[in-house]
Design a protein around this motif. Structure first.
Motif, PDB file in Angstrom:
ATOM      1  N   ASP A   2       0.812  -1.223   0.000  1.00 33.49           N
ATOM      2  CA  ASP A   2       0.000   0.000   0.000  1.00 33.49           C
ATOM      3  C   ASP A   2       0.843   1.269   0.000  1.00 33.49           C
ATOM      4  O   ASP A   2       0.413   2.296  -0.550  1.00 33.49           O
ATOM      5  CB  ASP A   2      -0.927   0.009   1.222  1.00 33.49           C
ATOM      6  N   GLU A   4       1.339   3.331  -3.130  1.00 28.13           N
ATOM      7  CA  GLU A   4       0.300   4.217  -3.659  1.00 28.13           C
ATOM      8  C   GLU A   4       0.486   5.656  -3.183  1.00 28.13           C
ATOM      9  O   GLU A   4      -0.160   6.570  -3.701  1.00 28.13           O
ATOM     10  CB  GLU A   4      -1.079   3.712  -3.229  1.00 28.13           C
ATOM     11  N   TYR A   5       1.368   5.850  -2.211  1.00 28.67           N
ATOM     12  CA  TYR A   5       1.550   7.181  -1.628  1.00 28.67           C
ATOM     13  C   TYR A   5       2.905   7.798  -1.958  1.00 28.67           C
ATOM     14  O   TYR A   5       3.075   9.008  -1.821  1.00 28.67           O
ATOM     15  CB  TYR A   5       1.393   7.105  -0.102  1.00 28.67           C
ATOM     16  N   GLU A  18       7.991   5.292  -6.787  1.00 32.19           N
ATOM     17  CA  GLU A  18       8.627   3.980  -6.725  1.00 32.19           C
ATOM     18  C   GLU A  18      10.072   4.068  -6.229  1.00 32.19           C
ATOM     19  O   GLU A  18      10.530   3.237  -5.452  1.00 32.19           O
ATOM     20  CB  GLU A  18       8.579   3.307  -8.092  1.00 32.19           C
TER      21      GLU A  18
END
Length: 441
Positions: free
Chosen positions: A404, A407-408, A411
């Motif tokens: 998760d 998603e914030y 990469e």
């Protein structure tokens, strides 16, 4: 008036019976605090403490820290409050590197003075105190101050923070943290009252704040997060919540507003080498935690090649202004400081620069995250890589969290090491203990 002892004497002449300090129920009026300090003056004098000499104070709790500090000012010595969580090796290094004259250990069960250096040079009379840096990146350094470098700014900071004779200020932590000591002295100058304690407990803090009808709260954001997570009934008495030294997350703000329904939350920016630099009234749902607001009156800030330079007369001895303390950022069109973190808070991952500050903000946006600290670690391939120490709500699967978090964050900014903790370790100043985190790596 030339020091804070004389300030206390002046206040006693007009409000001797008014409450000045309450620490865990031990209550001192202005008059009884002066009596307590004067008893310590006699004790220090009997032990041979002399004027203009720098003295390191290792004191038992806030009451003895304040009392010993003021007692040495009465004697004309130069008090330096020692951080309470430093090892004996660090204490010895501080004394050697700063040519300290002696060390006073004082408390309810101890009162010892160790004279260390007979040949130490006299300090200039206008240096009434020493202060230690936070020491988060090494051995703390001693910085010396004149009385005017703080006291002459009290009127402006008290005006901005709404501190007056009716103020009841709750603060927590060691008085060796210059933010706590400065706030204590500014309340003393205004004729207000200070409430404090030694326990670390959000529920206990809330109880003291409610029971003493506190009007102000001063804490670093790490402790405000603990306070905000302690569910309590609404408290309409608190008018100001003052946060300094770190950035405060949106979730922490929202939690505080649920309890302290009428409080104005003020974030200030300052440094040990200087003083207060800027301030900002936080609005509900303010997501721009890098915005540190506008400079105080009489303080000028400029960005030169991404480094922040501050021009102020309220600084420690020996500093040349404009002064850069290693913070980076820029000034926006509205004249506000946009903070990009300290130079030491950047990670060089194979030539790609990553802001620890920015990464912490992004991870804090995850619903399950209560707190987080990001720091670099040495990596044989990339030079440095990213470690994140995360405090969650307790119901988080580590494998799912690793997925998760992508998603914030970008990469390339995904932490290579994720360490889950029940609570981030704090030092006695209320800041994240980075040395303790490095040991975990």
């Amino acid at each position: 008036m030339k020091n804070y002892y004389e300030l206390l004497v002046q206040q006693c002449s007009v409000m001797a019976d008014k409450l000045m300090l309450d620490c865990d129920g031990d209550r001192f009026t202005y008059g009884s605090l002066l009596d307590f300090v004067d008893r310590l003056v006699v004790s220090a004098s009997e032990k041979g403490i002399t004027s203009y000499k720098p003295i390191l104070i290792i004191a038992e709790g806030p009451v003895y820290q304040v009392g010993a500090f003021l007692a040495l000012e009465r004697l004309g010595a130069v008090p330096i409050l020692m951080h309470q969580d430093c090892s004996s090796d660090v204490v010895e290094t501080i004394m050697q590197e700063n040519n300290i004259y002696g060390m006073w250990q004082v408390g309810a069960m101890q009162n010892n003075f160790l004279r260390l250096d007979e040949a130490v040079a006299d300090r200039y009379p206008w240096e009434v105190m020493g202060a230690l840096t936070s020491g988060s990146t090494g051995v703390p350094k001693v910085l010396y101050r004149s009385f005017e470098s703080w006291a002459d700014f009290f009127q402006e900071q008290n005006r901005m923070f709404g501190v007056d004779a009716d103020t009841v200020m709750f603060l927590h932590g060691s008085m060796s943290f210059t933010g706590n000591l400065n706030m204590f002295m500014s309340v003393l100058a205004a004729g207000g009252s200070v409430i404090t304690c030694r326990r670390i407990s959000g529920n206990y803090w809330n109880m003291l704040i409610m029971r003493n009808f506190a009007t102000h709260i001063y804490m670093v954001p790490a402790k405000l997060q603990i306070l905000g997570r302690a569910a309590m009934a609404e408290n309409p008495n608190v008018r100001q919540i003052i946060a300094g030294s770190q950035l405060i997350s949106l979730k922490a703000q929202q939690a505080l507003r649920k309890t302290f329904t009428r409080a104005d939350i003020i974030l200030y920016y300052g440094t040990s080498e200087l003083n207060y630099i800027s301030y900002k009234h936080l609005k509900p749902n303010d997501t721009d935690s890098r915005n540190l607001g506008k400079p105080f009156d009489g303080v000028k800030v400029a960005s030169v090649n991404g480094d922040l330079y501050v021009d102020t007369k309220y600084h420690v001895s020996g500093v040349k202004v404009p002064y850069c303390c290693g913070d980076t950022g820029y000034i926006n069109a509205a004249g506000e400081i946009i903070f990009n973190g300290r130079k030491t808070d950047w990670i060089n991952k194979g030539g790609y620069k990553i802001s620890c500050l920015k990464l912490e903000q992004q991870i804090r946006n995850m619903d399950c995250v209560k707190d987080v600290a990001v720091m670099p670690f040495e990596d044989a391939t990339r030079g440095q890589d990213i470690a994140a120490f995360v405090v969650t709500d307790g119901n988080t699967d580590s494998k799912k969290f690793r997925h998760d978090v992508g998603e914030y964050v970008d990469e390339r900014e995904r932490p290579k090491k994720l360490i889950f903790l029940e609570m981030l370790p704090l030092n006695d100043r209320g800041k994240v203990n980075k040395e303790a985190l490095r040991e975990l790596l």
